[in-house]
Design a protein around this motif. Sequence first.
Motif: not given
Length: 474
Positions: A153, A156, A161, A164, A240, A398, A401-402, A410
């Motif tokens: 978390k 994120s 990105r 990450r 995010r 990852s 978050a994606d 998340v």
Amino acid sequence: MTTKPATEGLQQKAAAEVAPAQGSADTGPPRPRGRGHNVRWGIVALCFGGLAVNYLDRSTLSVALPAMSKDLHIGPEIQGFVLSAFFITYAICQLPAGAALDKFGVKRVFAIGAIWWSIATIAMGLVRGVGTLVGARMLLGAGEAAGYPAPAKAVSRWFPRRERTLANSVWDNGARVGTAIALPLVTAIVSAFHWRAAFIVCGLLGFVWIAAWLRWYHEPEDHPKVTAAEREYIEGGGARFEPQKKTGDTAQDTTGDTRTEASEDTKTLRWRDLFRYRTVWGMMLGFFCLNYVIYFFITWFPSYLVDERGFDLLSLGFFGTIPGLVAILGSLAGGWTADRLLRKGWSTTKVRKTCLISGTLCSSVIALAVVVPTAAGALALLSVSYASLTFATASVASLPADVAPTPGHVASLAGIQNFASNVAGALGPIVTGFLLAASGGSYLVPLLVSGALSVVGALTYAFVIQRVEPLPIR
């Protein structure tokens, strides 16, 4: 009740968020240069330290158990149950831990979890019998449940990105470092003092990390040392962030978190609704297969070297560390590779599938370890297998978050994914034990099963997960 306009608004936000990831290039502000613009990597270092302490505390029992079993009269048939009790509460509590992190924030929940597991570790040094030891072990599992979804978390929110995956690989290696240092540290304390002292010292180390976490962790929008350039780089690069609605006068609690209500975006999709998505089930099954094989290295690997390959204690202590060291490099390579491909313009779907499928597929070479004639050849194959698994885990960490439909989901997705993986962690050692007993001690079938599950994991990531992008609101 969710209205149609609210749902449409959410879908528009998700589409806008994923556009850079699915386009021909990873757009965003340029990375600011200079040491003053790297606060985010300090946050990863904090998460690394938290996970290292987390794994140190859970590994203390394994190292101290021979000495404990003499004092507490714990027979071999009970020792396995004592070790497995941790995973019962650890797996189950992944689900509420992820939801709590999304609702109450990373700083607060991770600190509470660390306080909980540190007290449980100290309590294991005070037990007088098997019953209290099992109880303390189960409390440890419940407290440590926040250890995986919390860093996922935090990363994120703190990382664009394009960085990450490497950031996730760094904190994830805290697990391997914590496990590695447990053996010399706990052994030294037990030898110099007593096994009870080992639990007390390791538990107190947790409070040292808690003090550092509460002192230095802040969200990117509130951190006093984040420059405007670094924050623009983080936010503009696809972090995010969670827009939240303030309640009243924005009171501060003792941990420094701002009290907020959950955003309307997060309220629209309930936690249990996440199980309606095919992608979520693909994440669960894929991580189940991957972690089943990883737990062979954590549990049965030393016995394999001794029983199947004739290693003595000295050679086990030296050569047995090689796969773990190679696995650390594999994890960092997985993070670096994924982020480099993103920066070159690959879509998030293509990058994640490439790393996940190749990593899990290559890990299937574990099945060949039983047919090579030499111990060196077997050790090389096992090292490749372990490194391939950790190469993939950088992208696994990852995925939440994606694909989270909103930033407020998340940690919930990370908890769901890790719940499935730890079901494998609990079942894997038991299944291997039964297969060994049924085959008269041969590792042929157990390693073939592990290799087959690696292939199943690769197929899951290839065909069950279709696109790696924020899930649409239903």
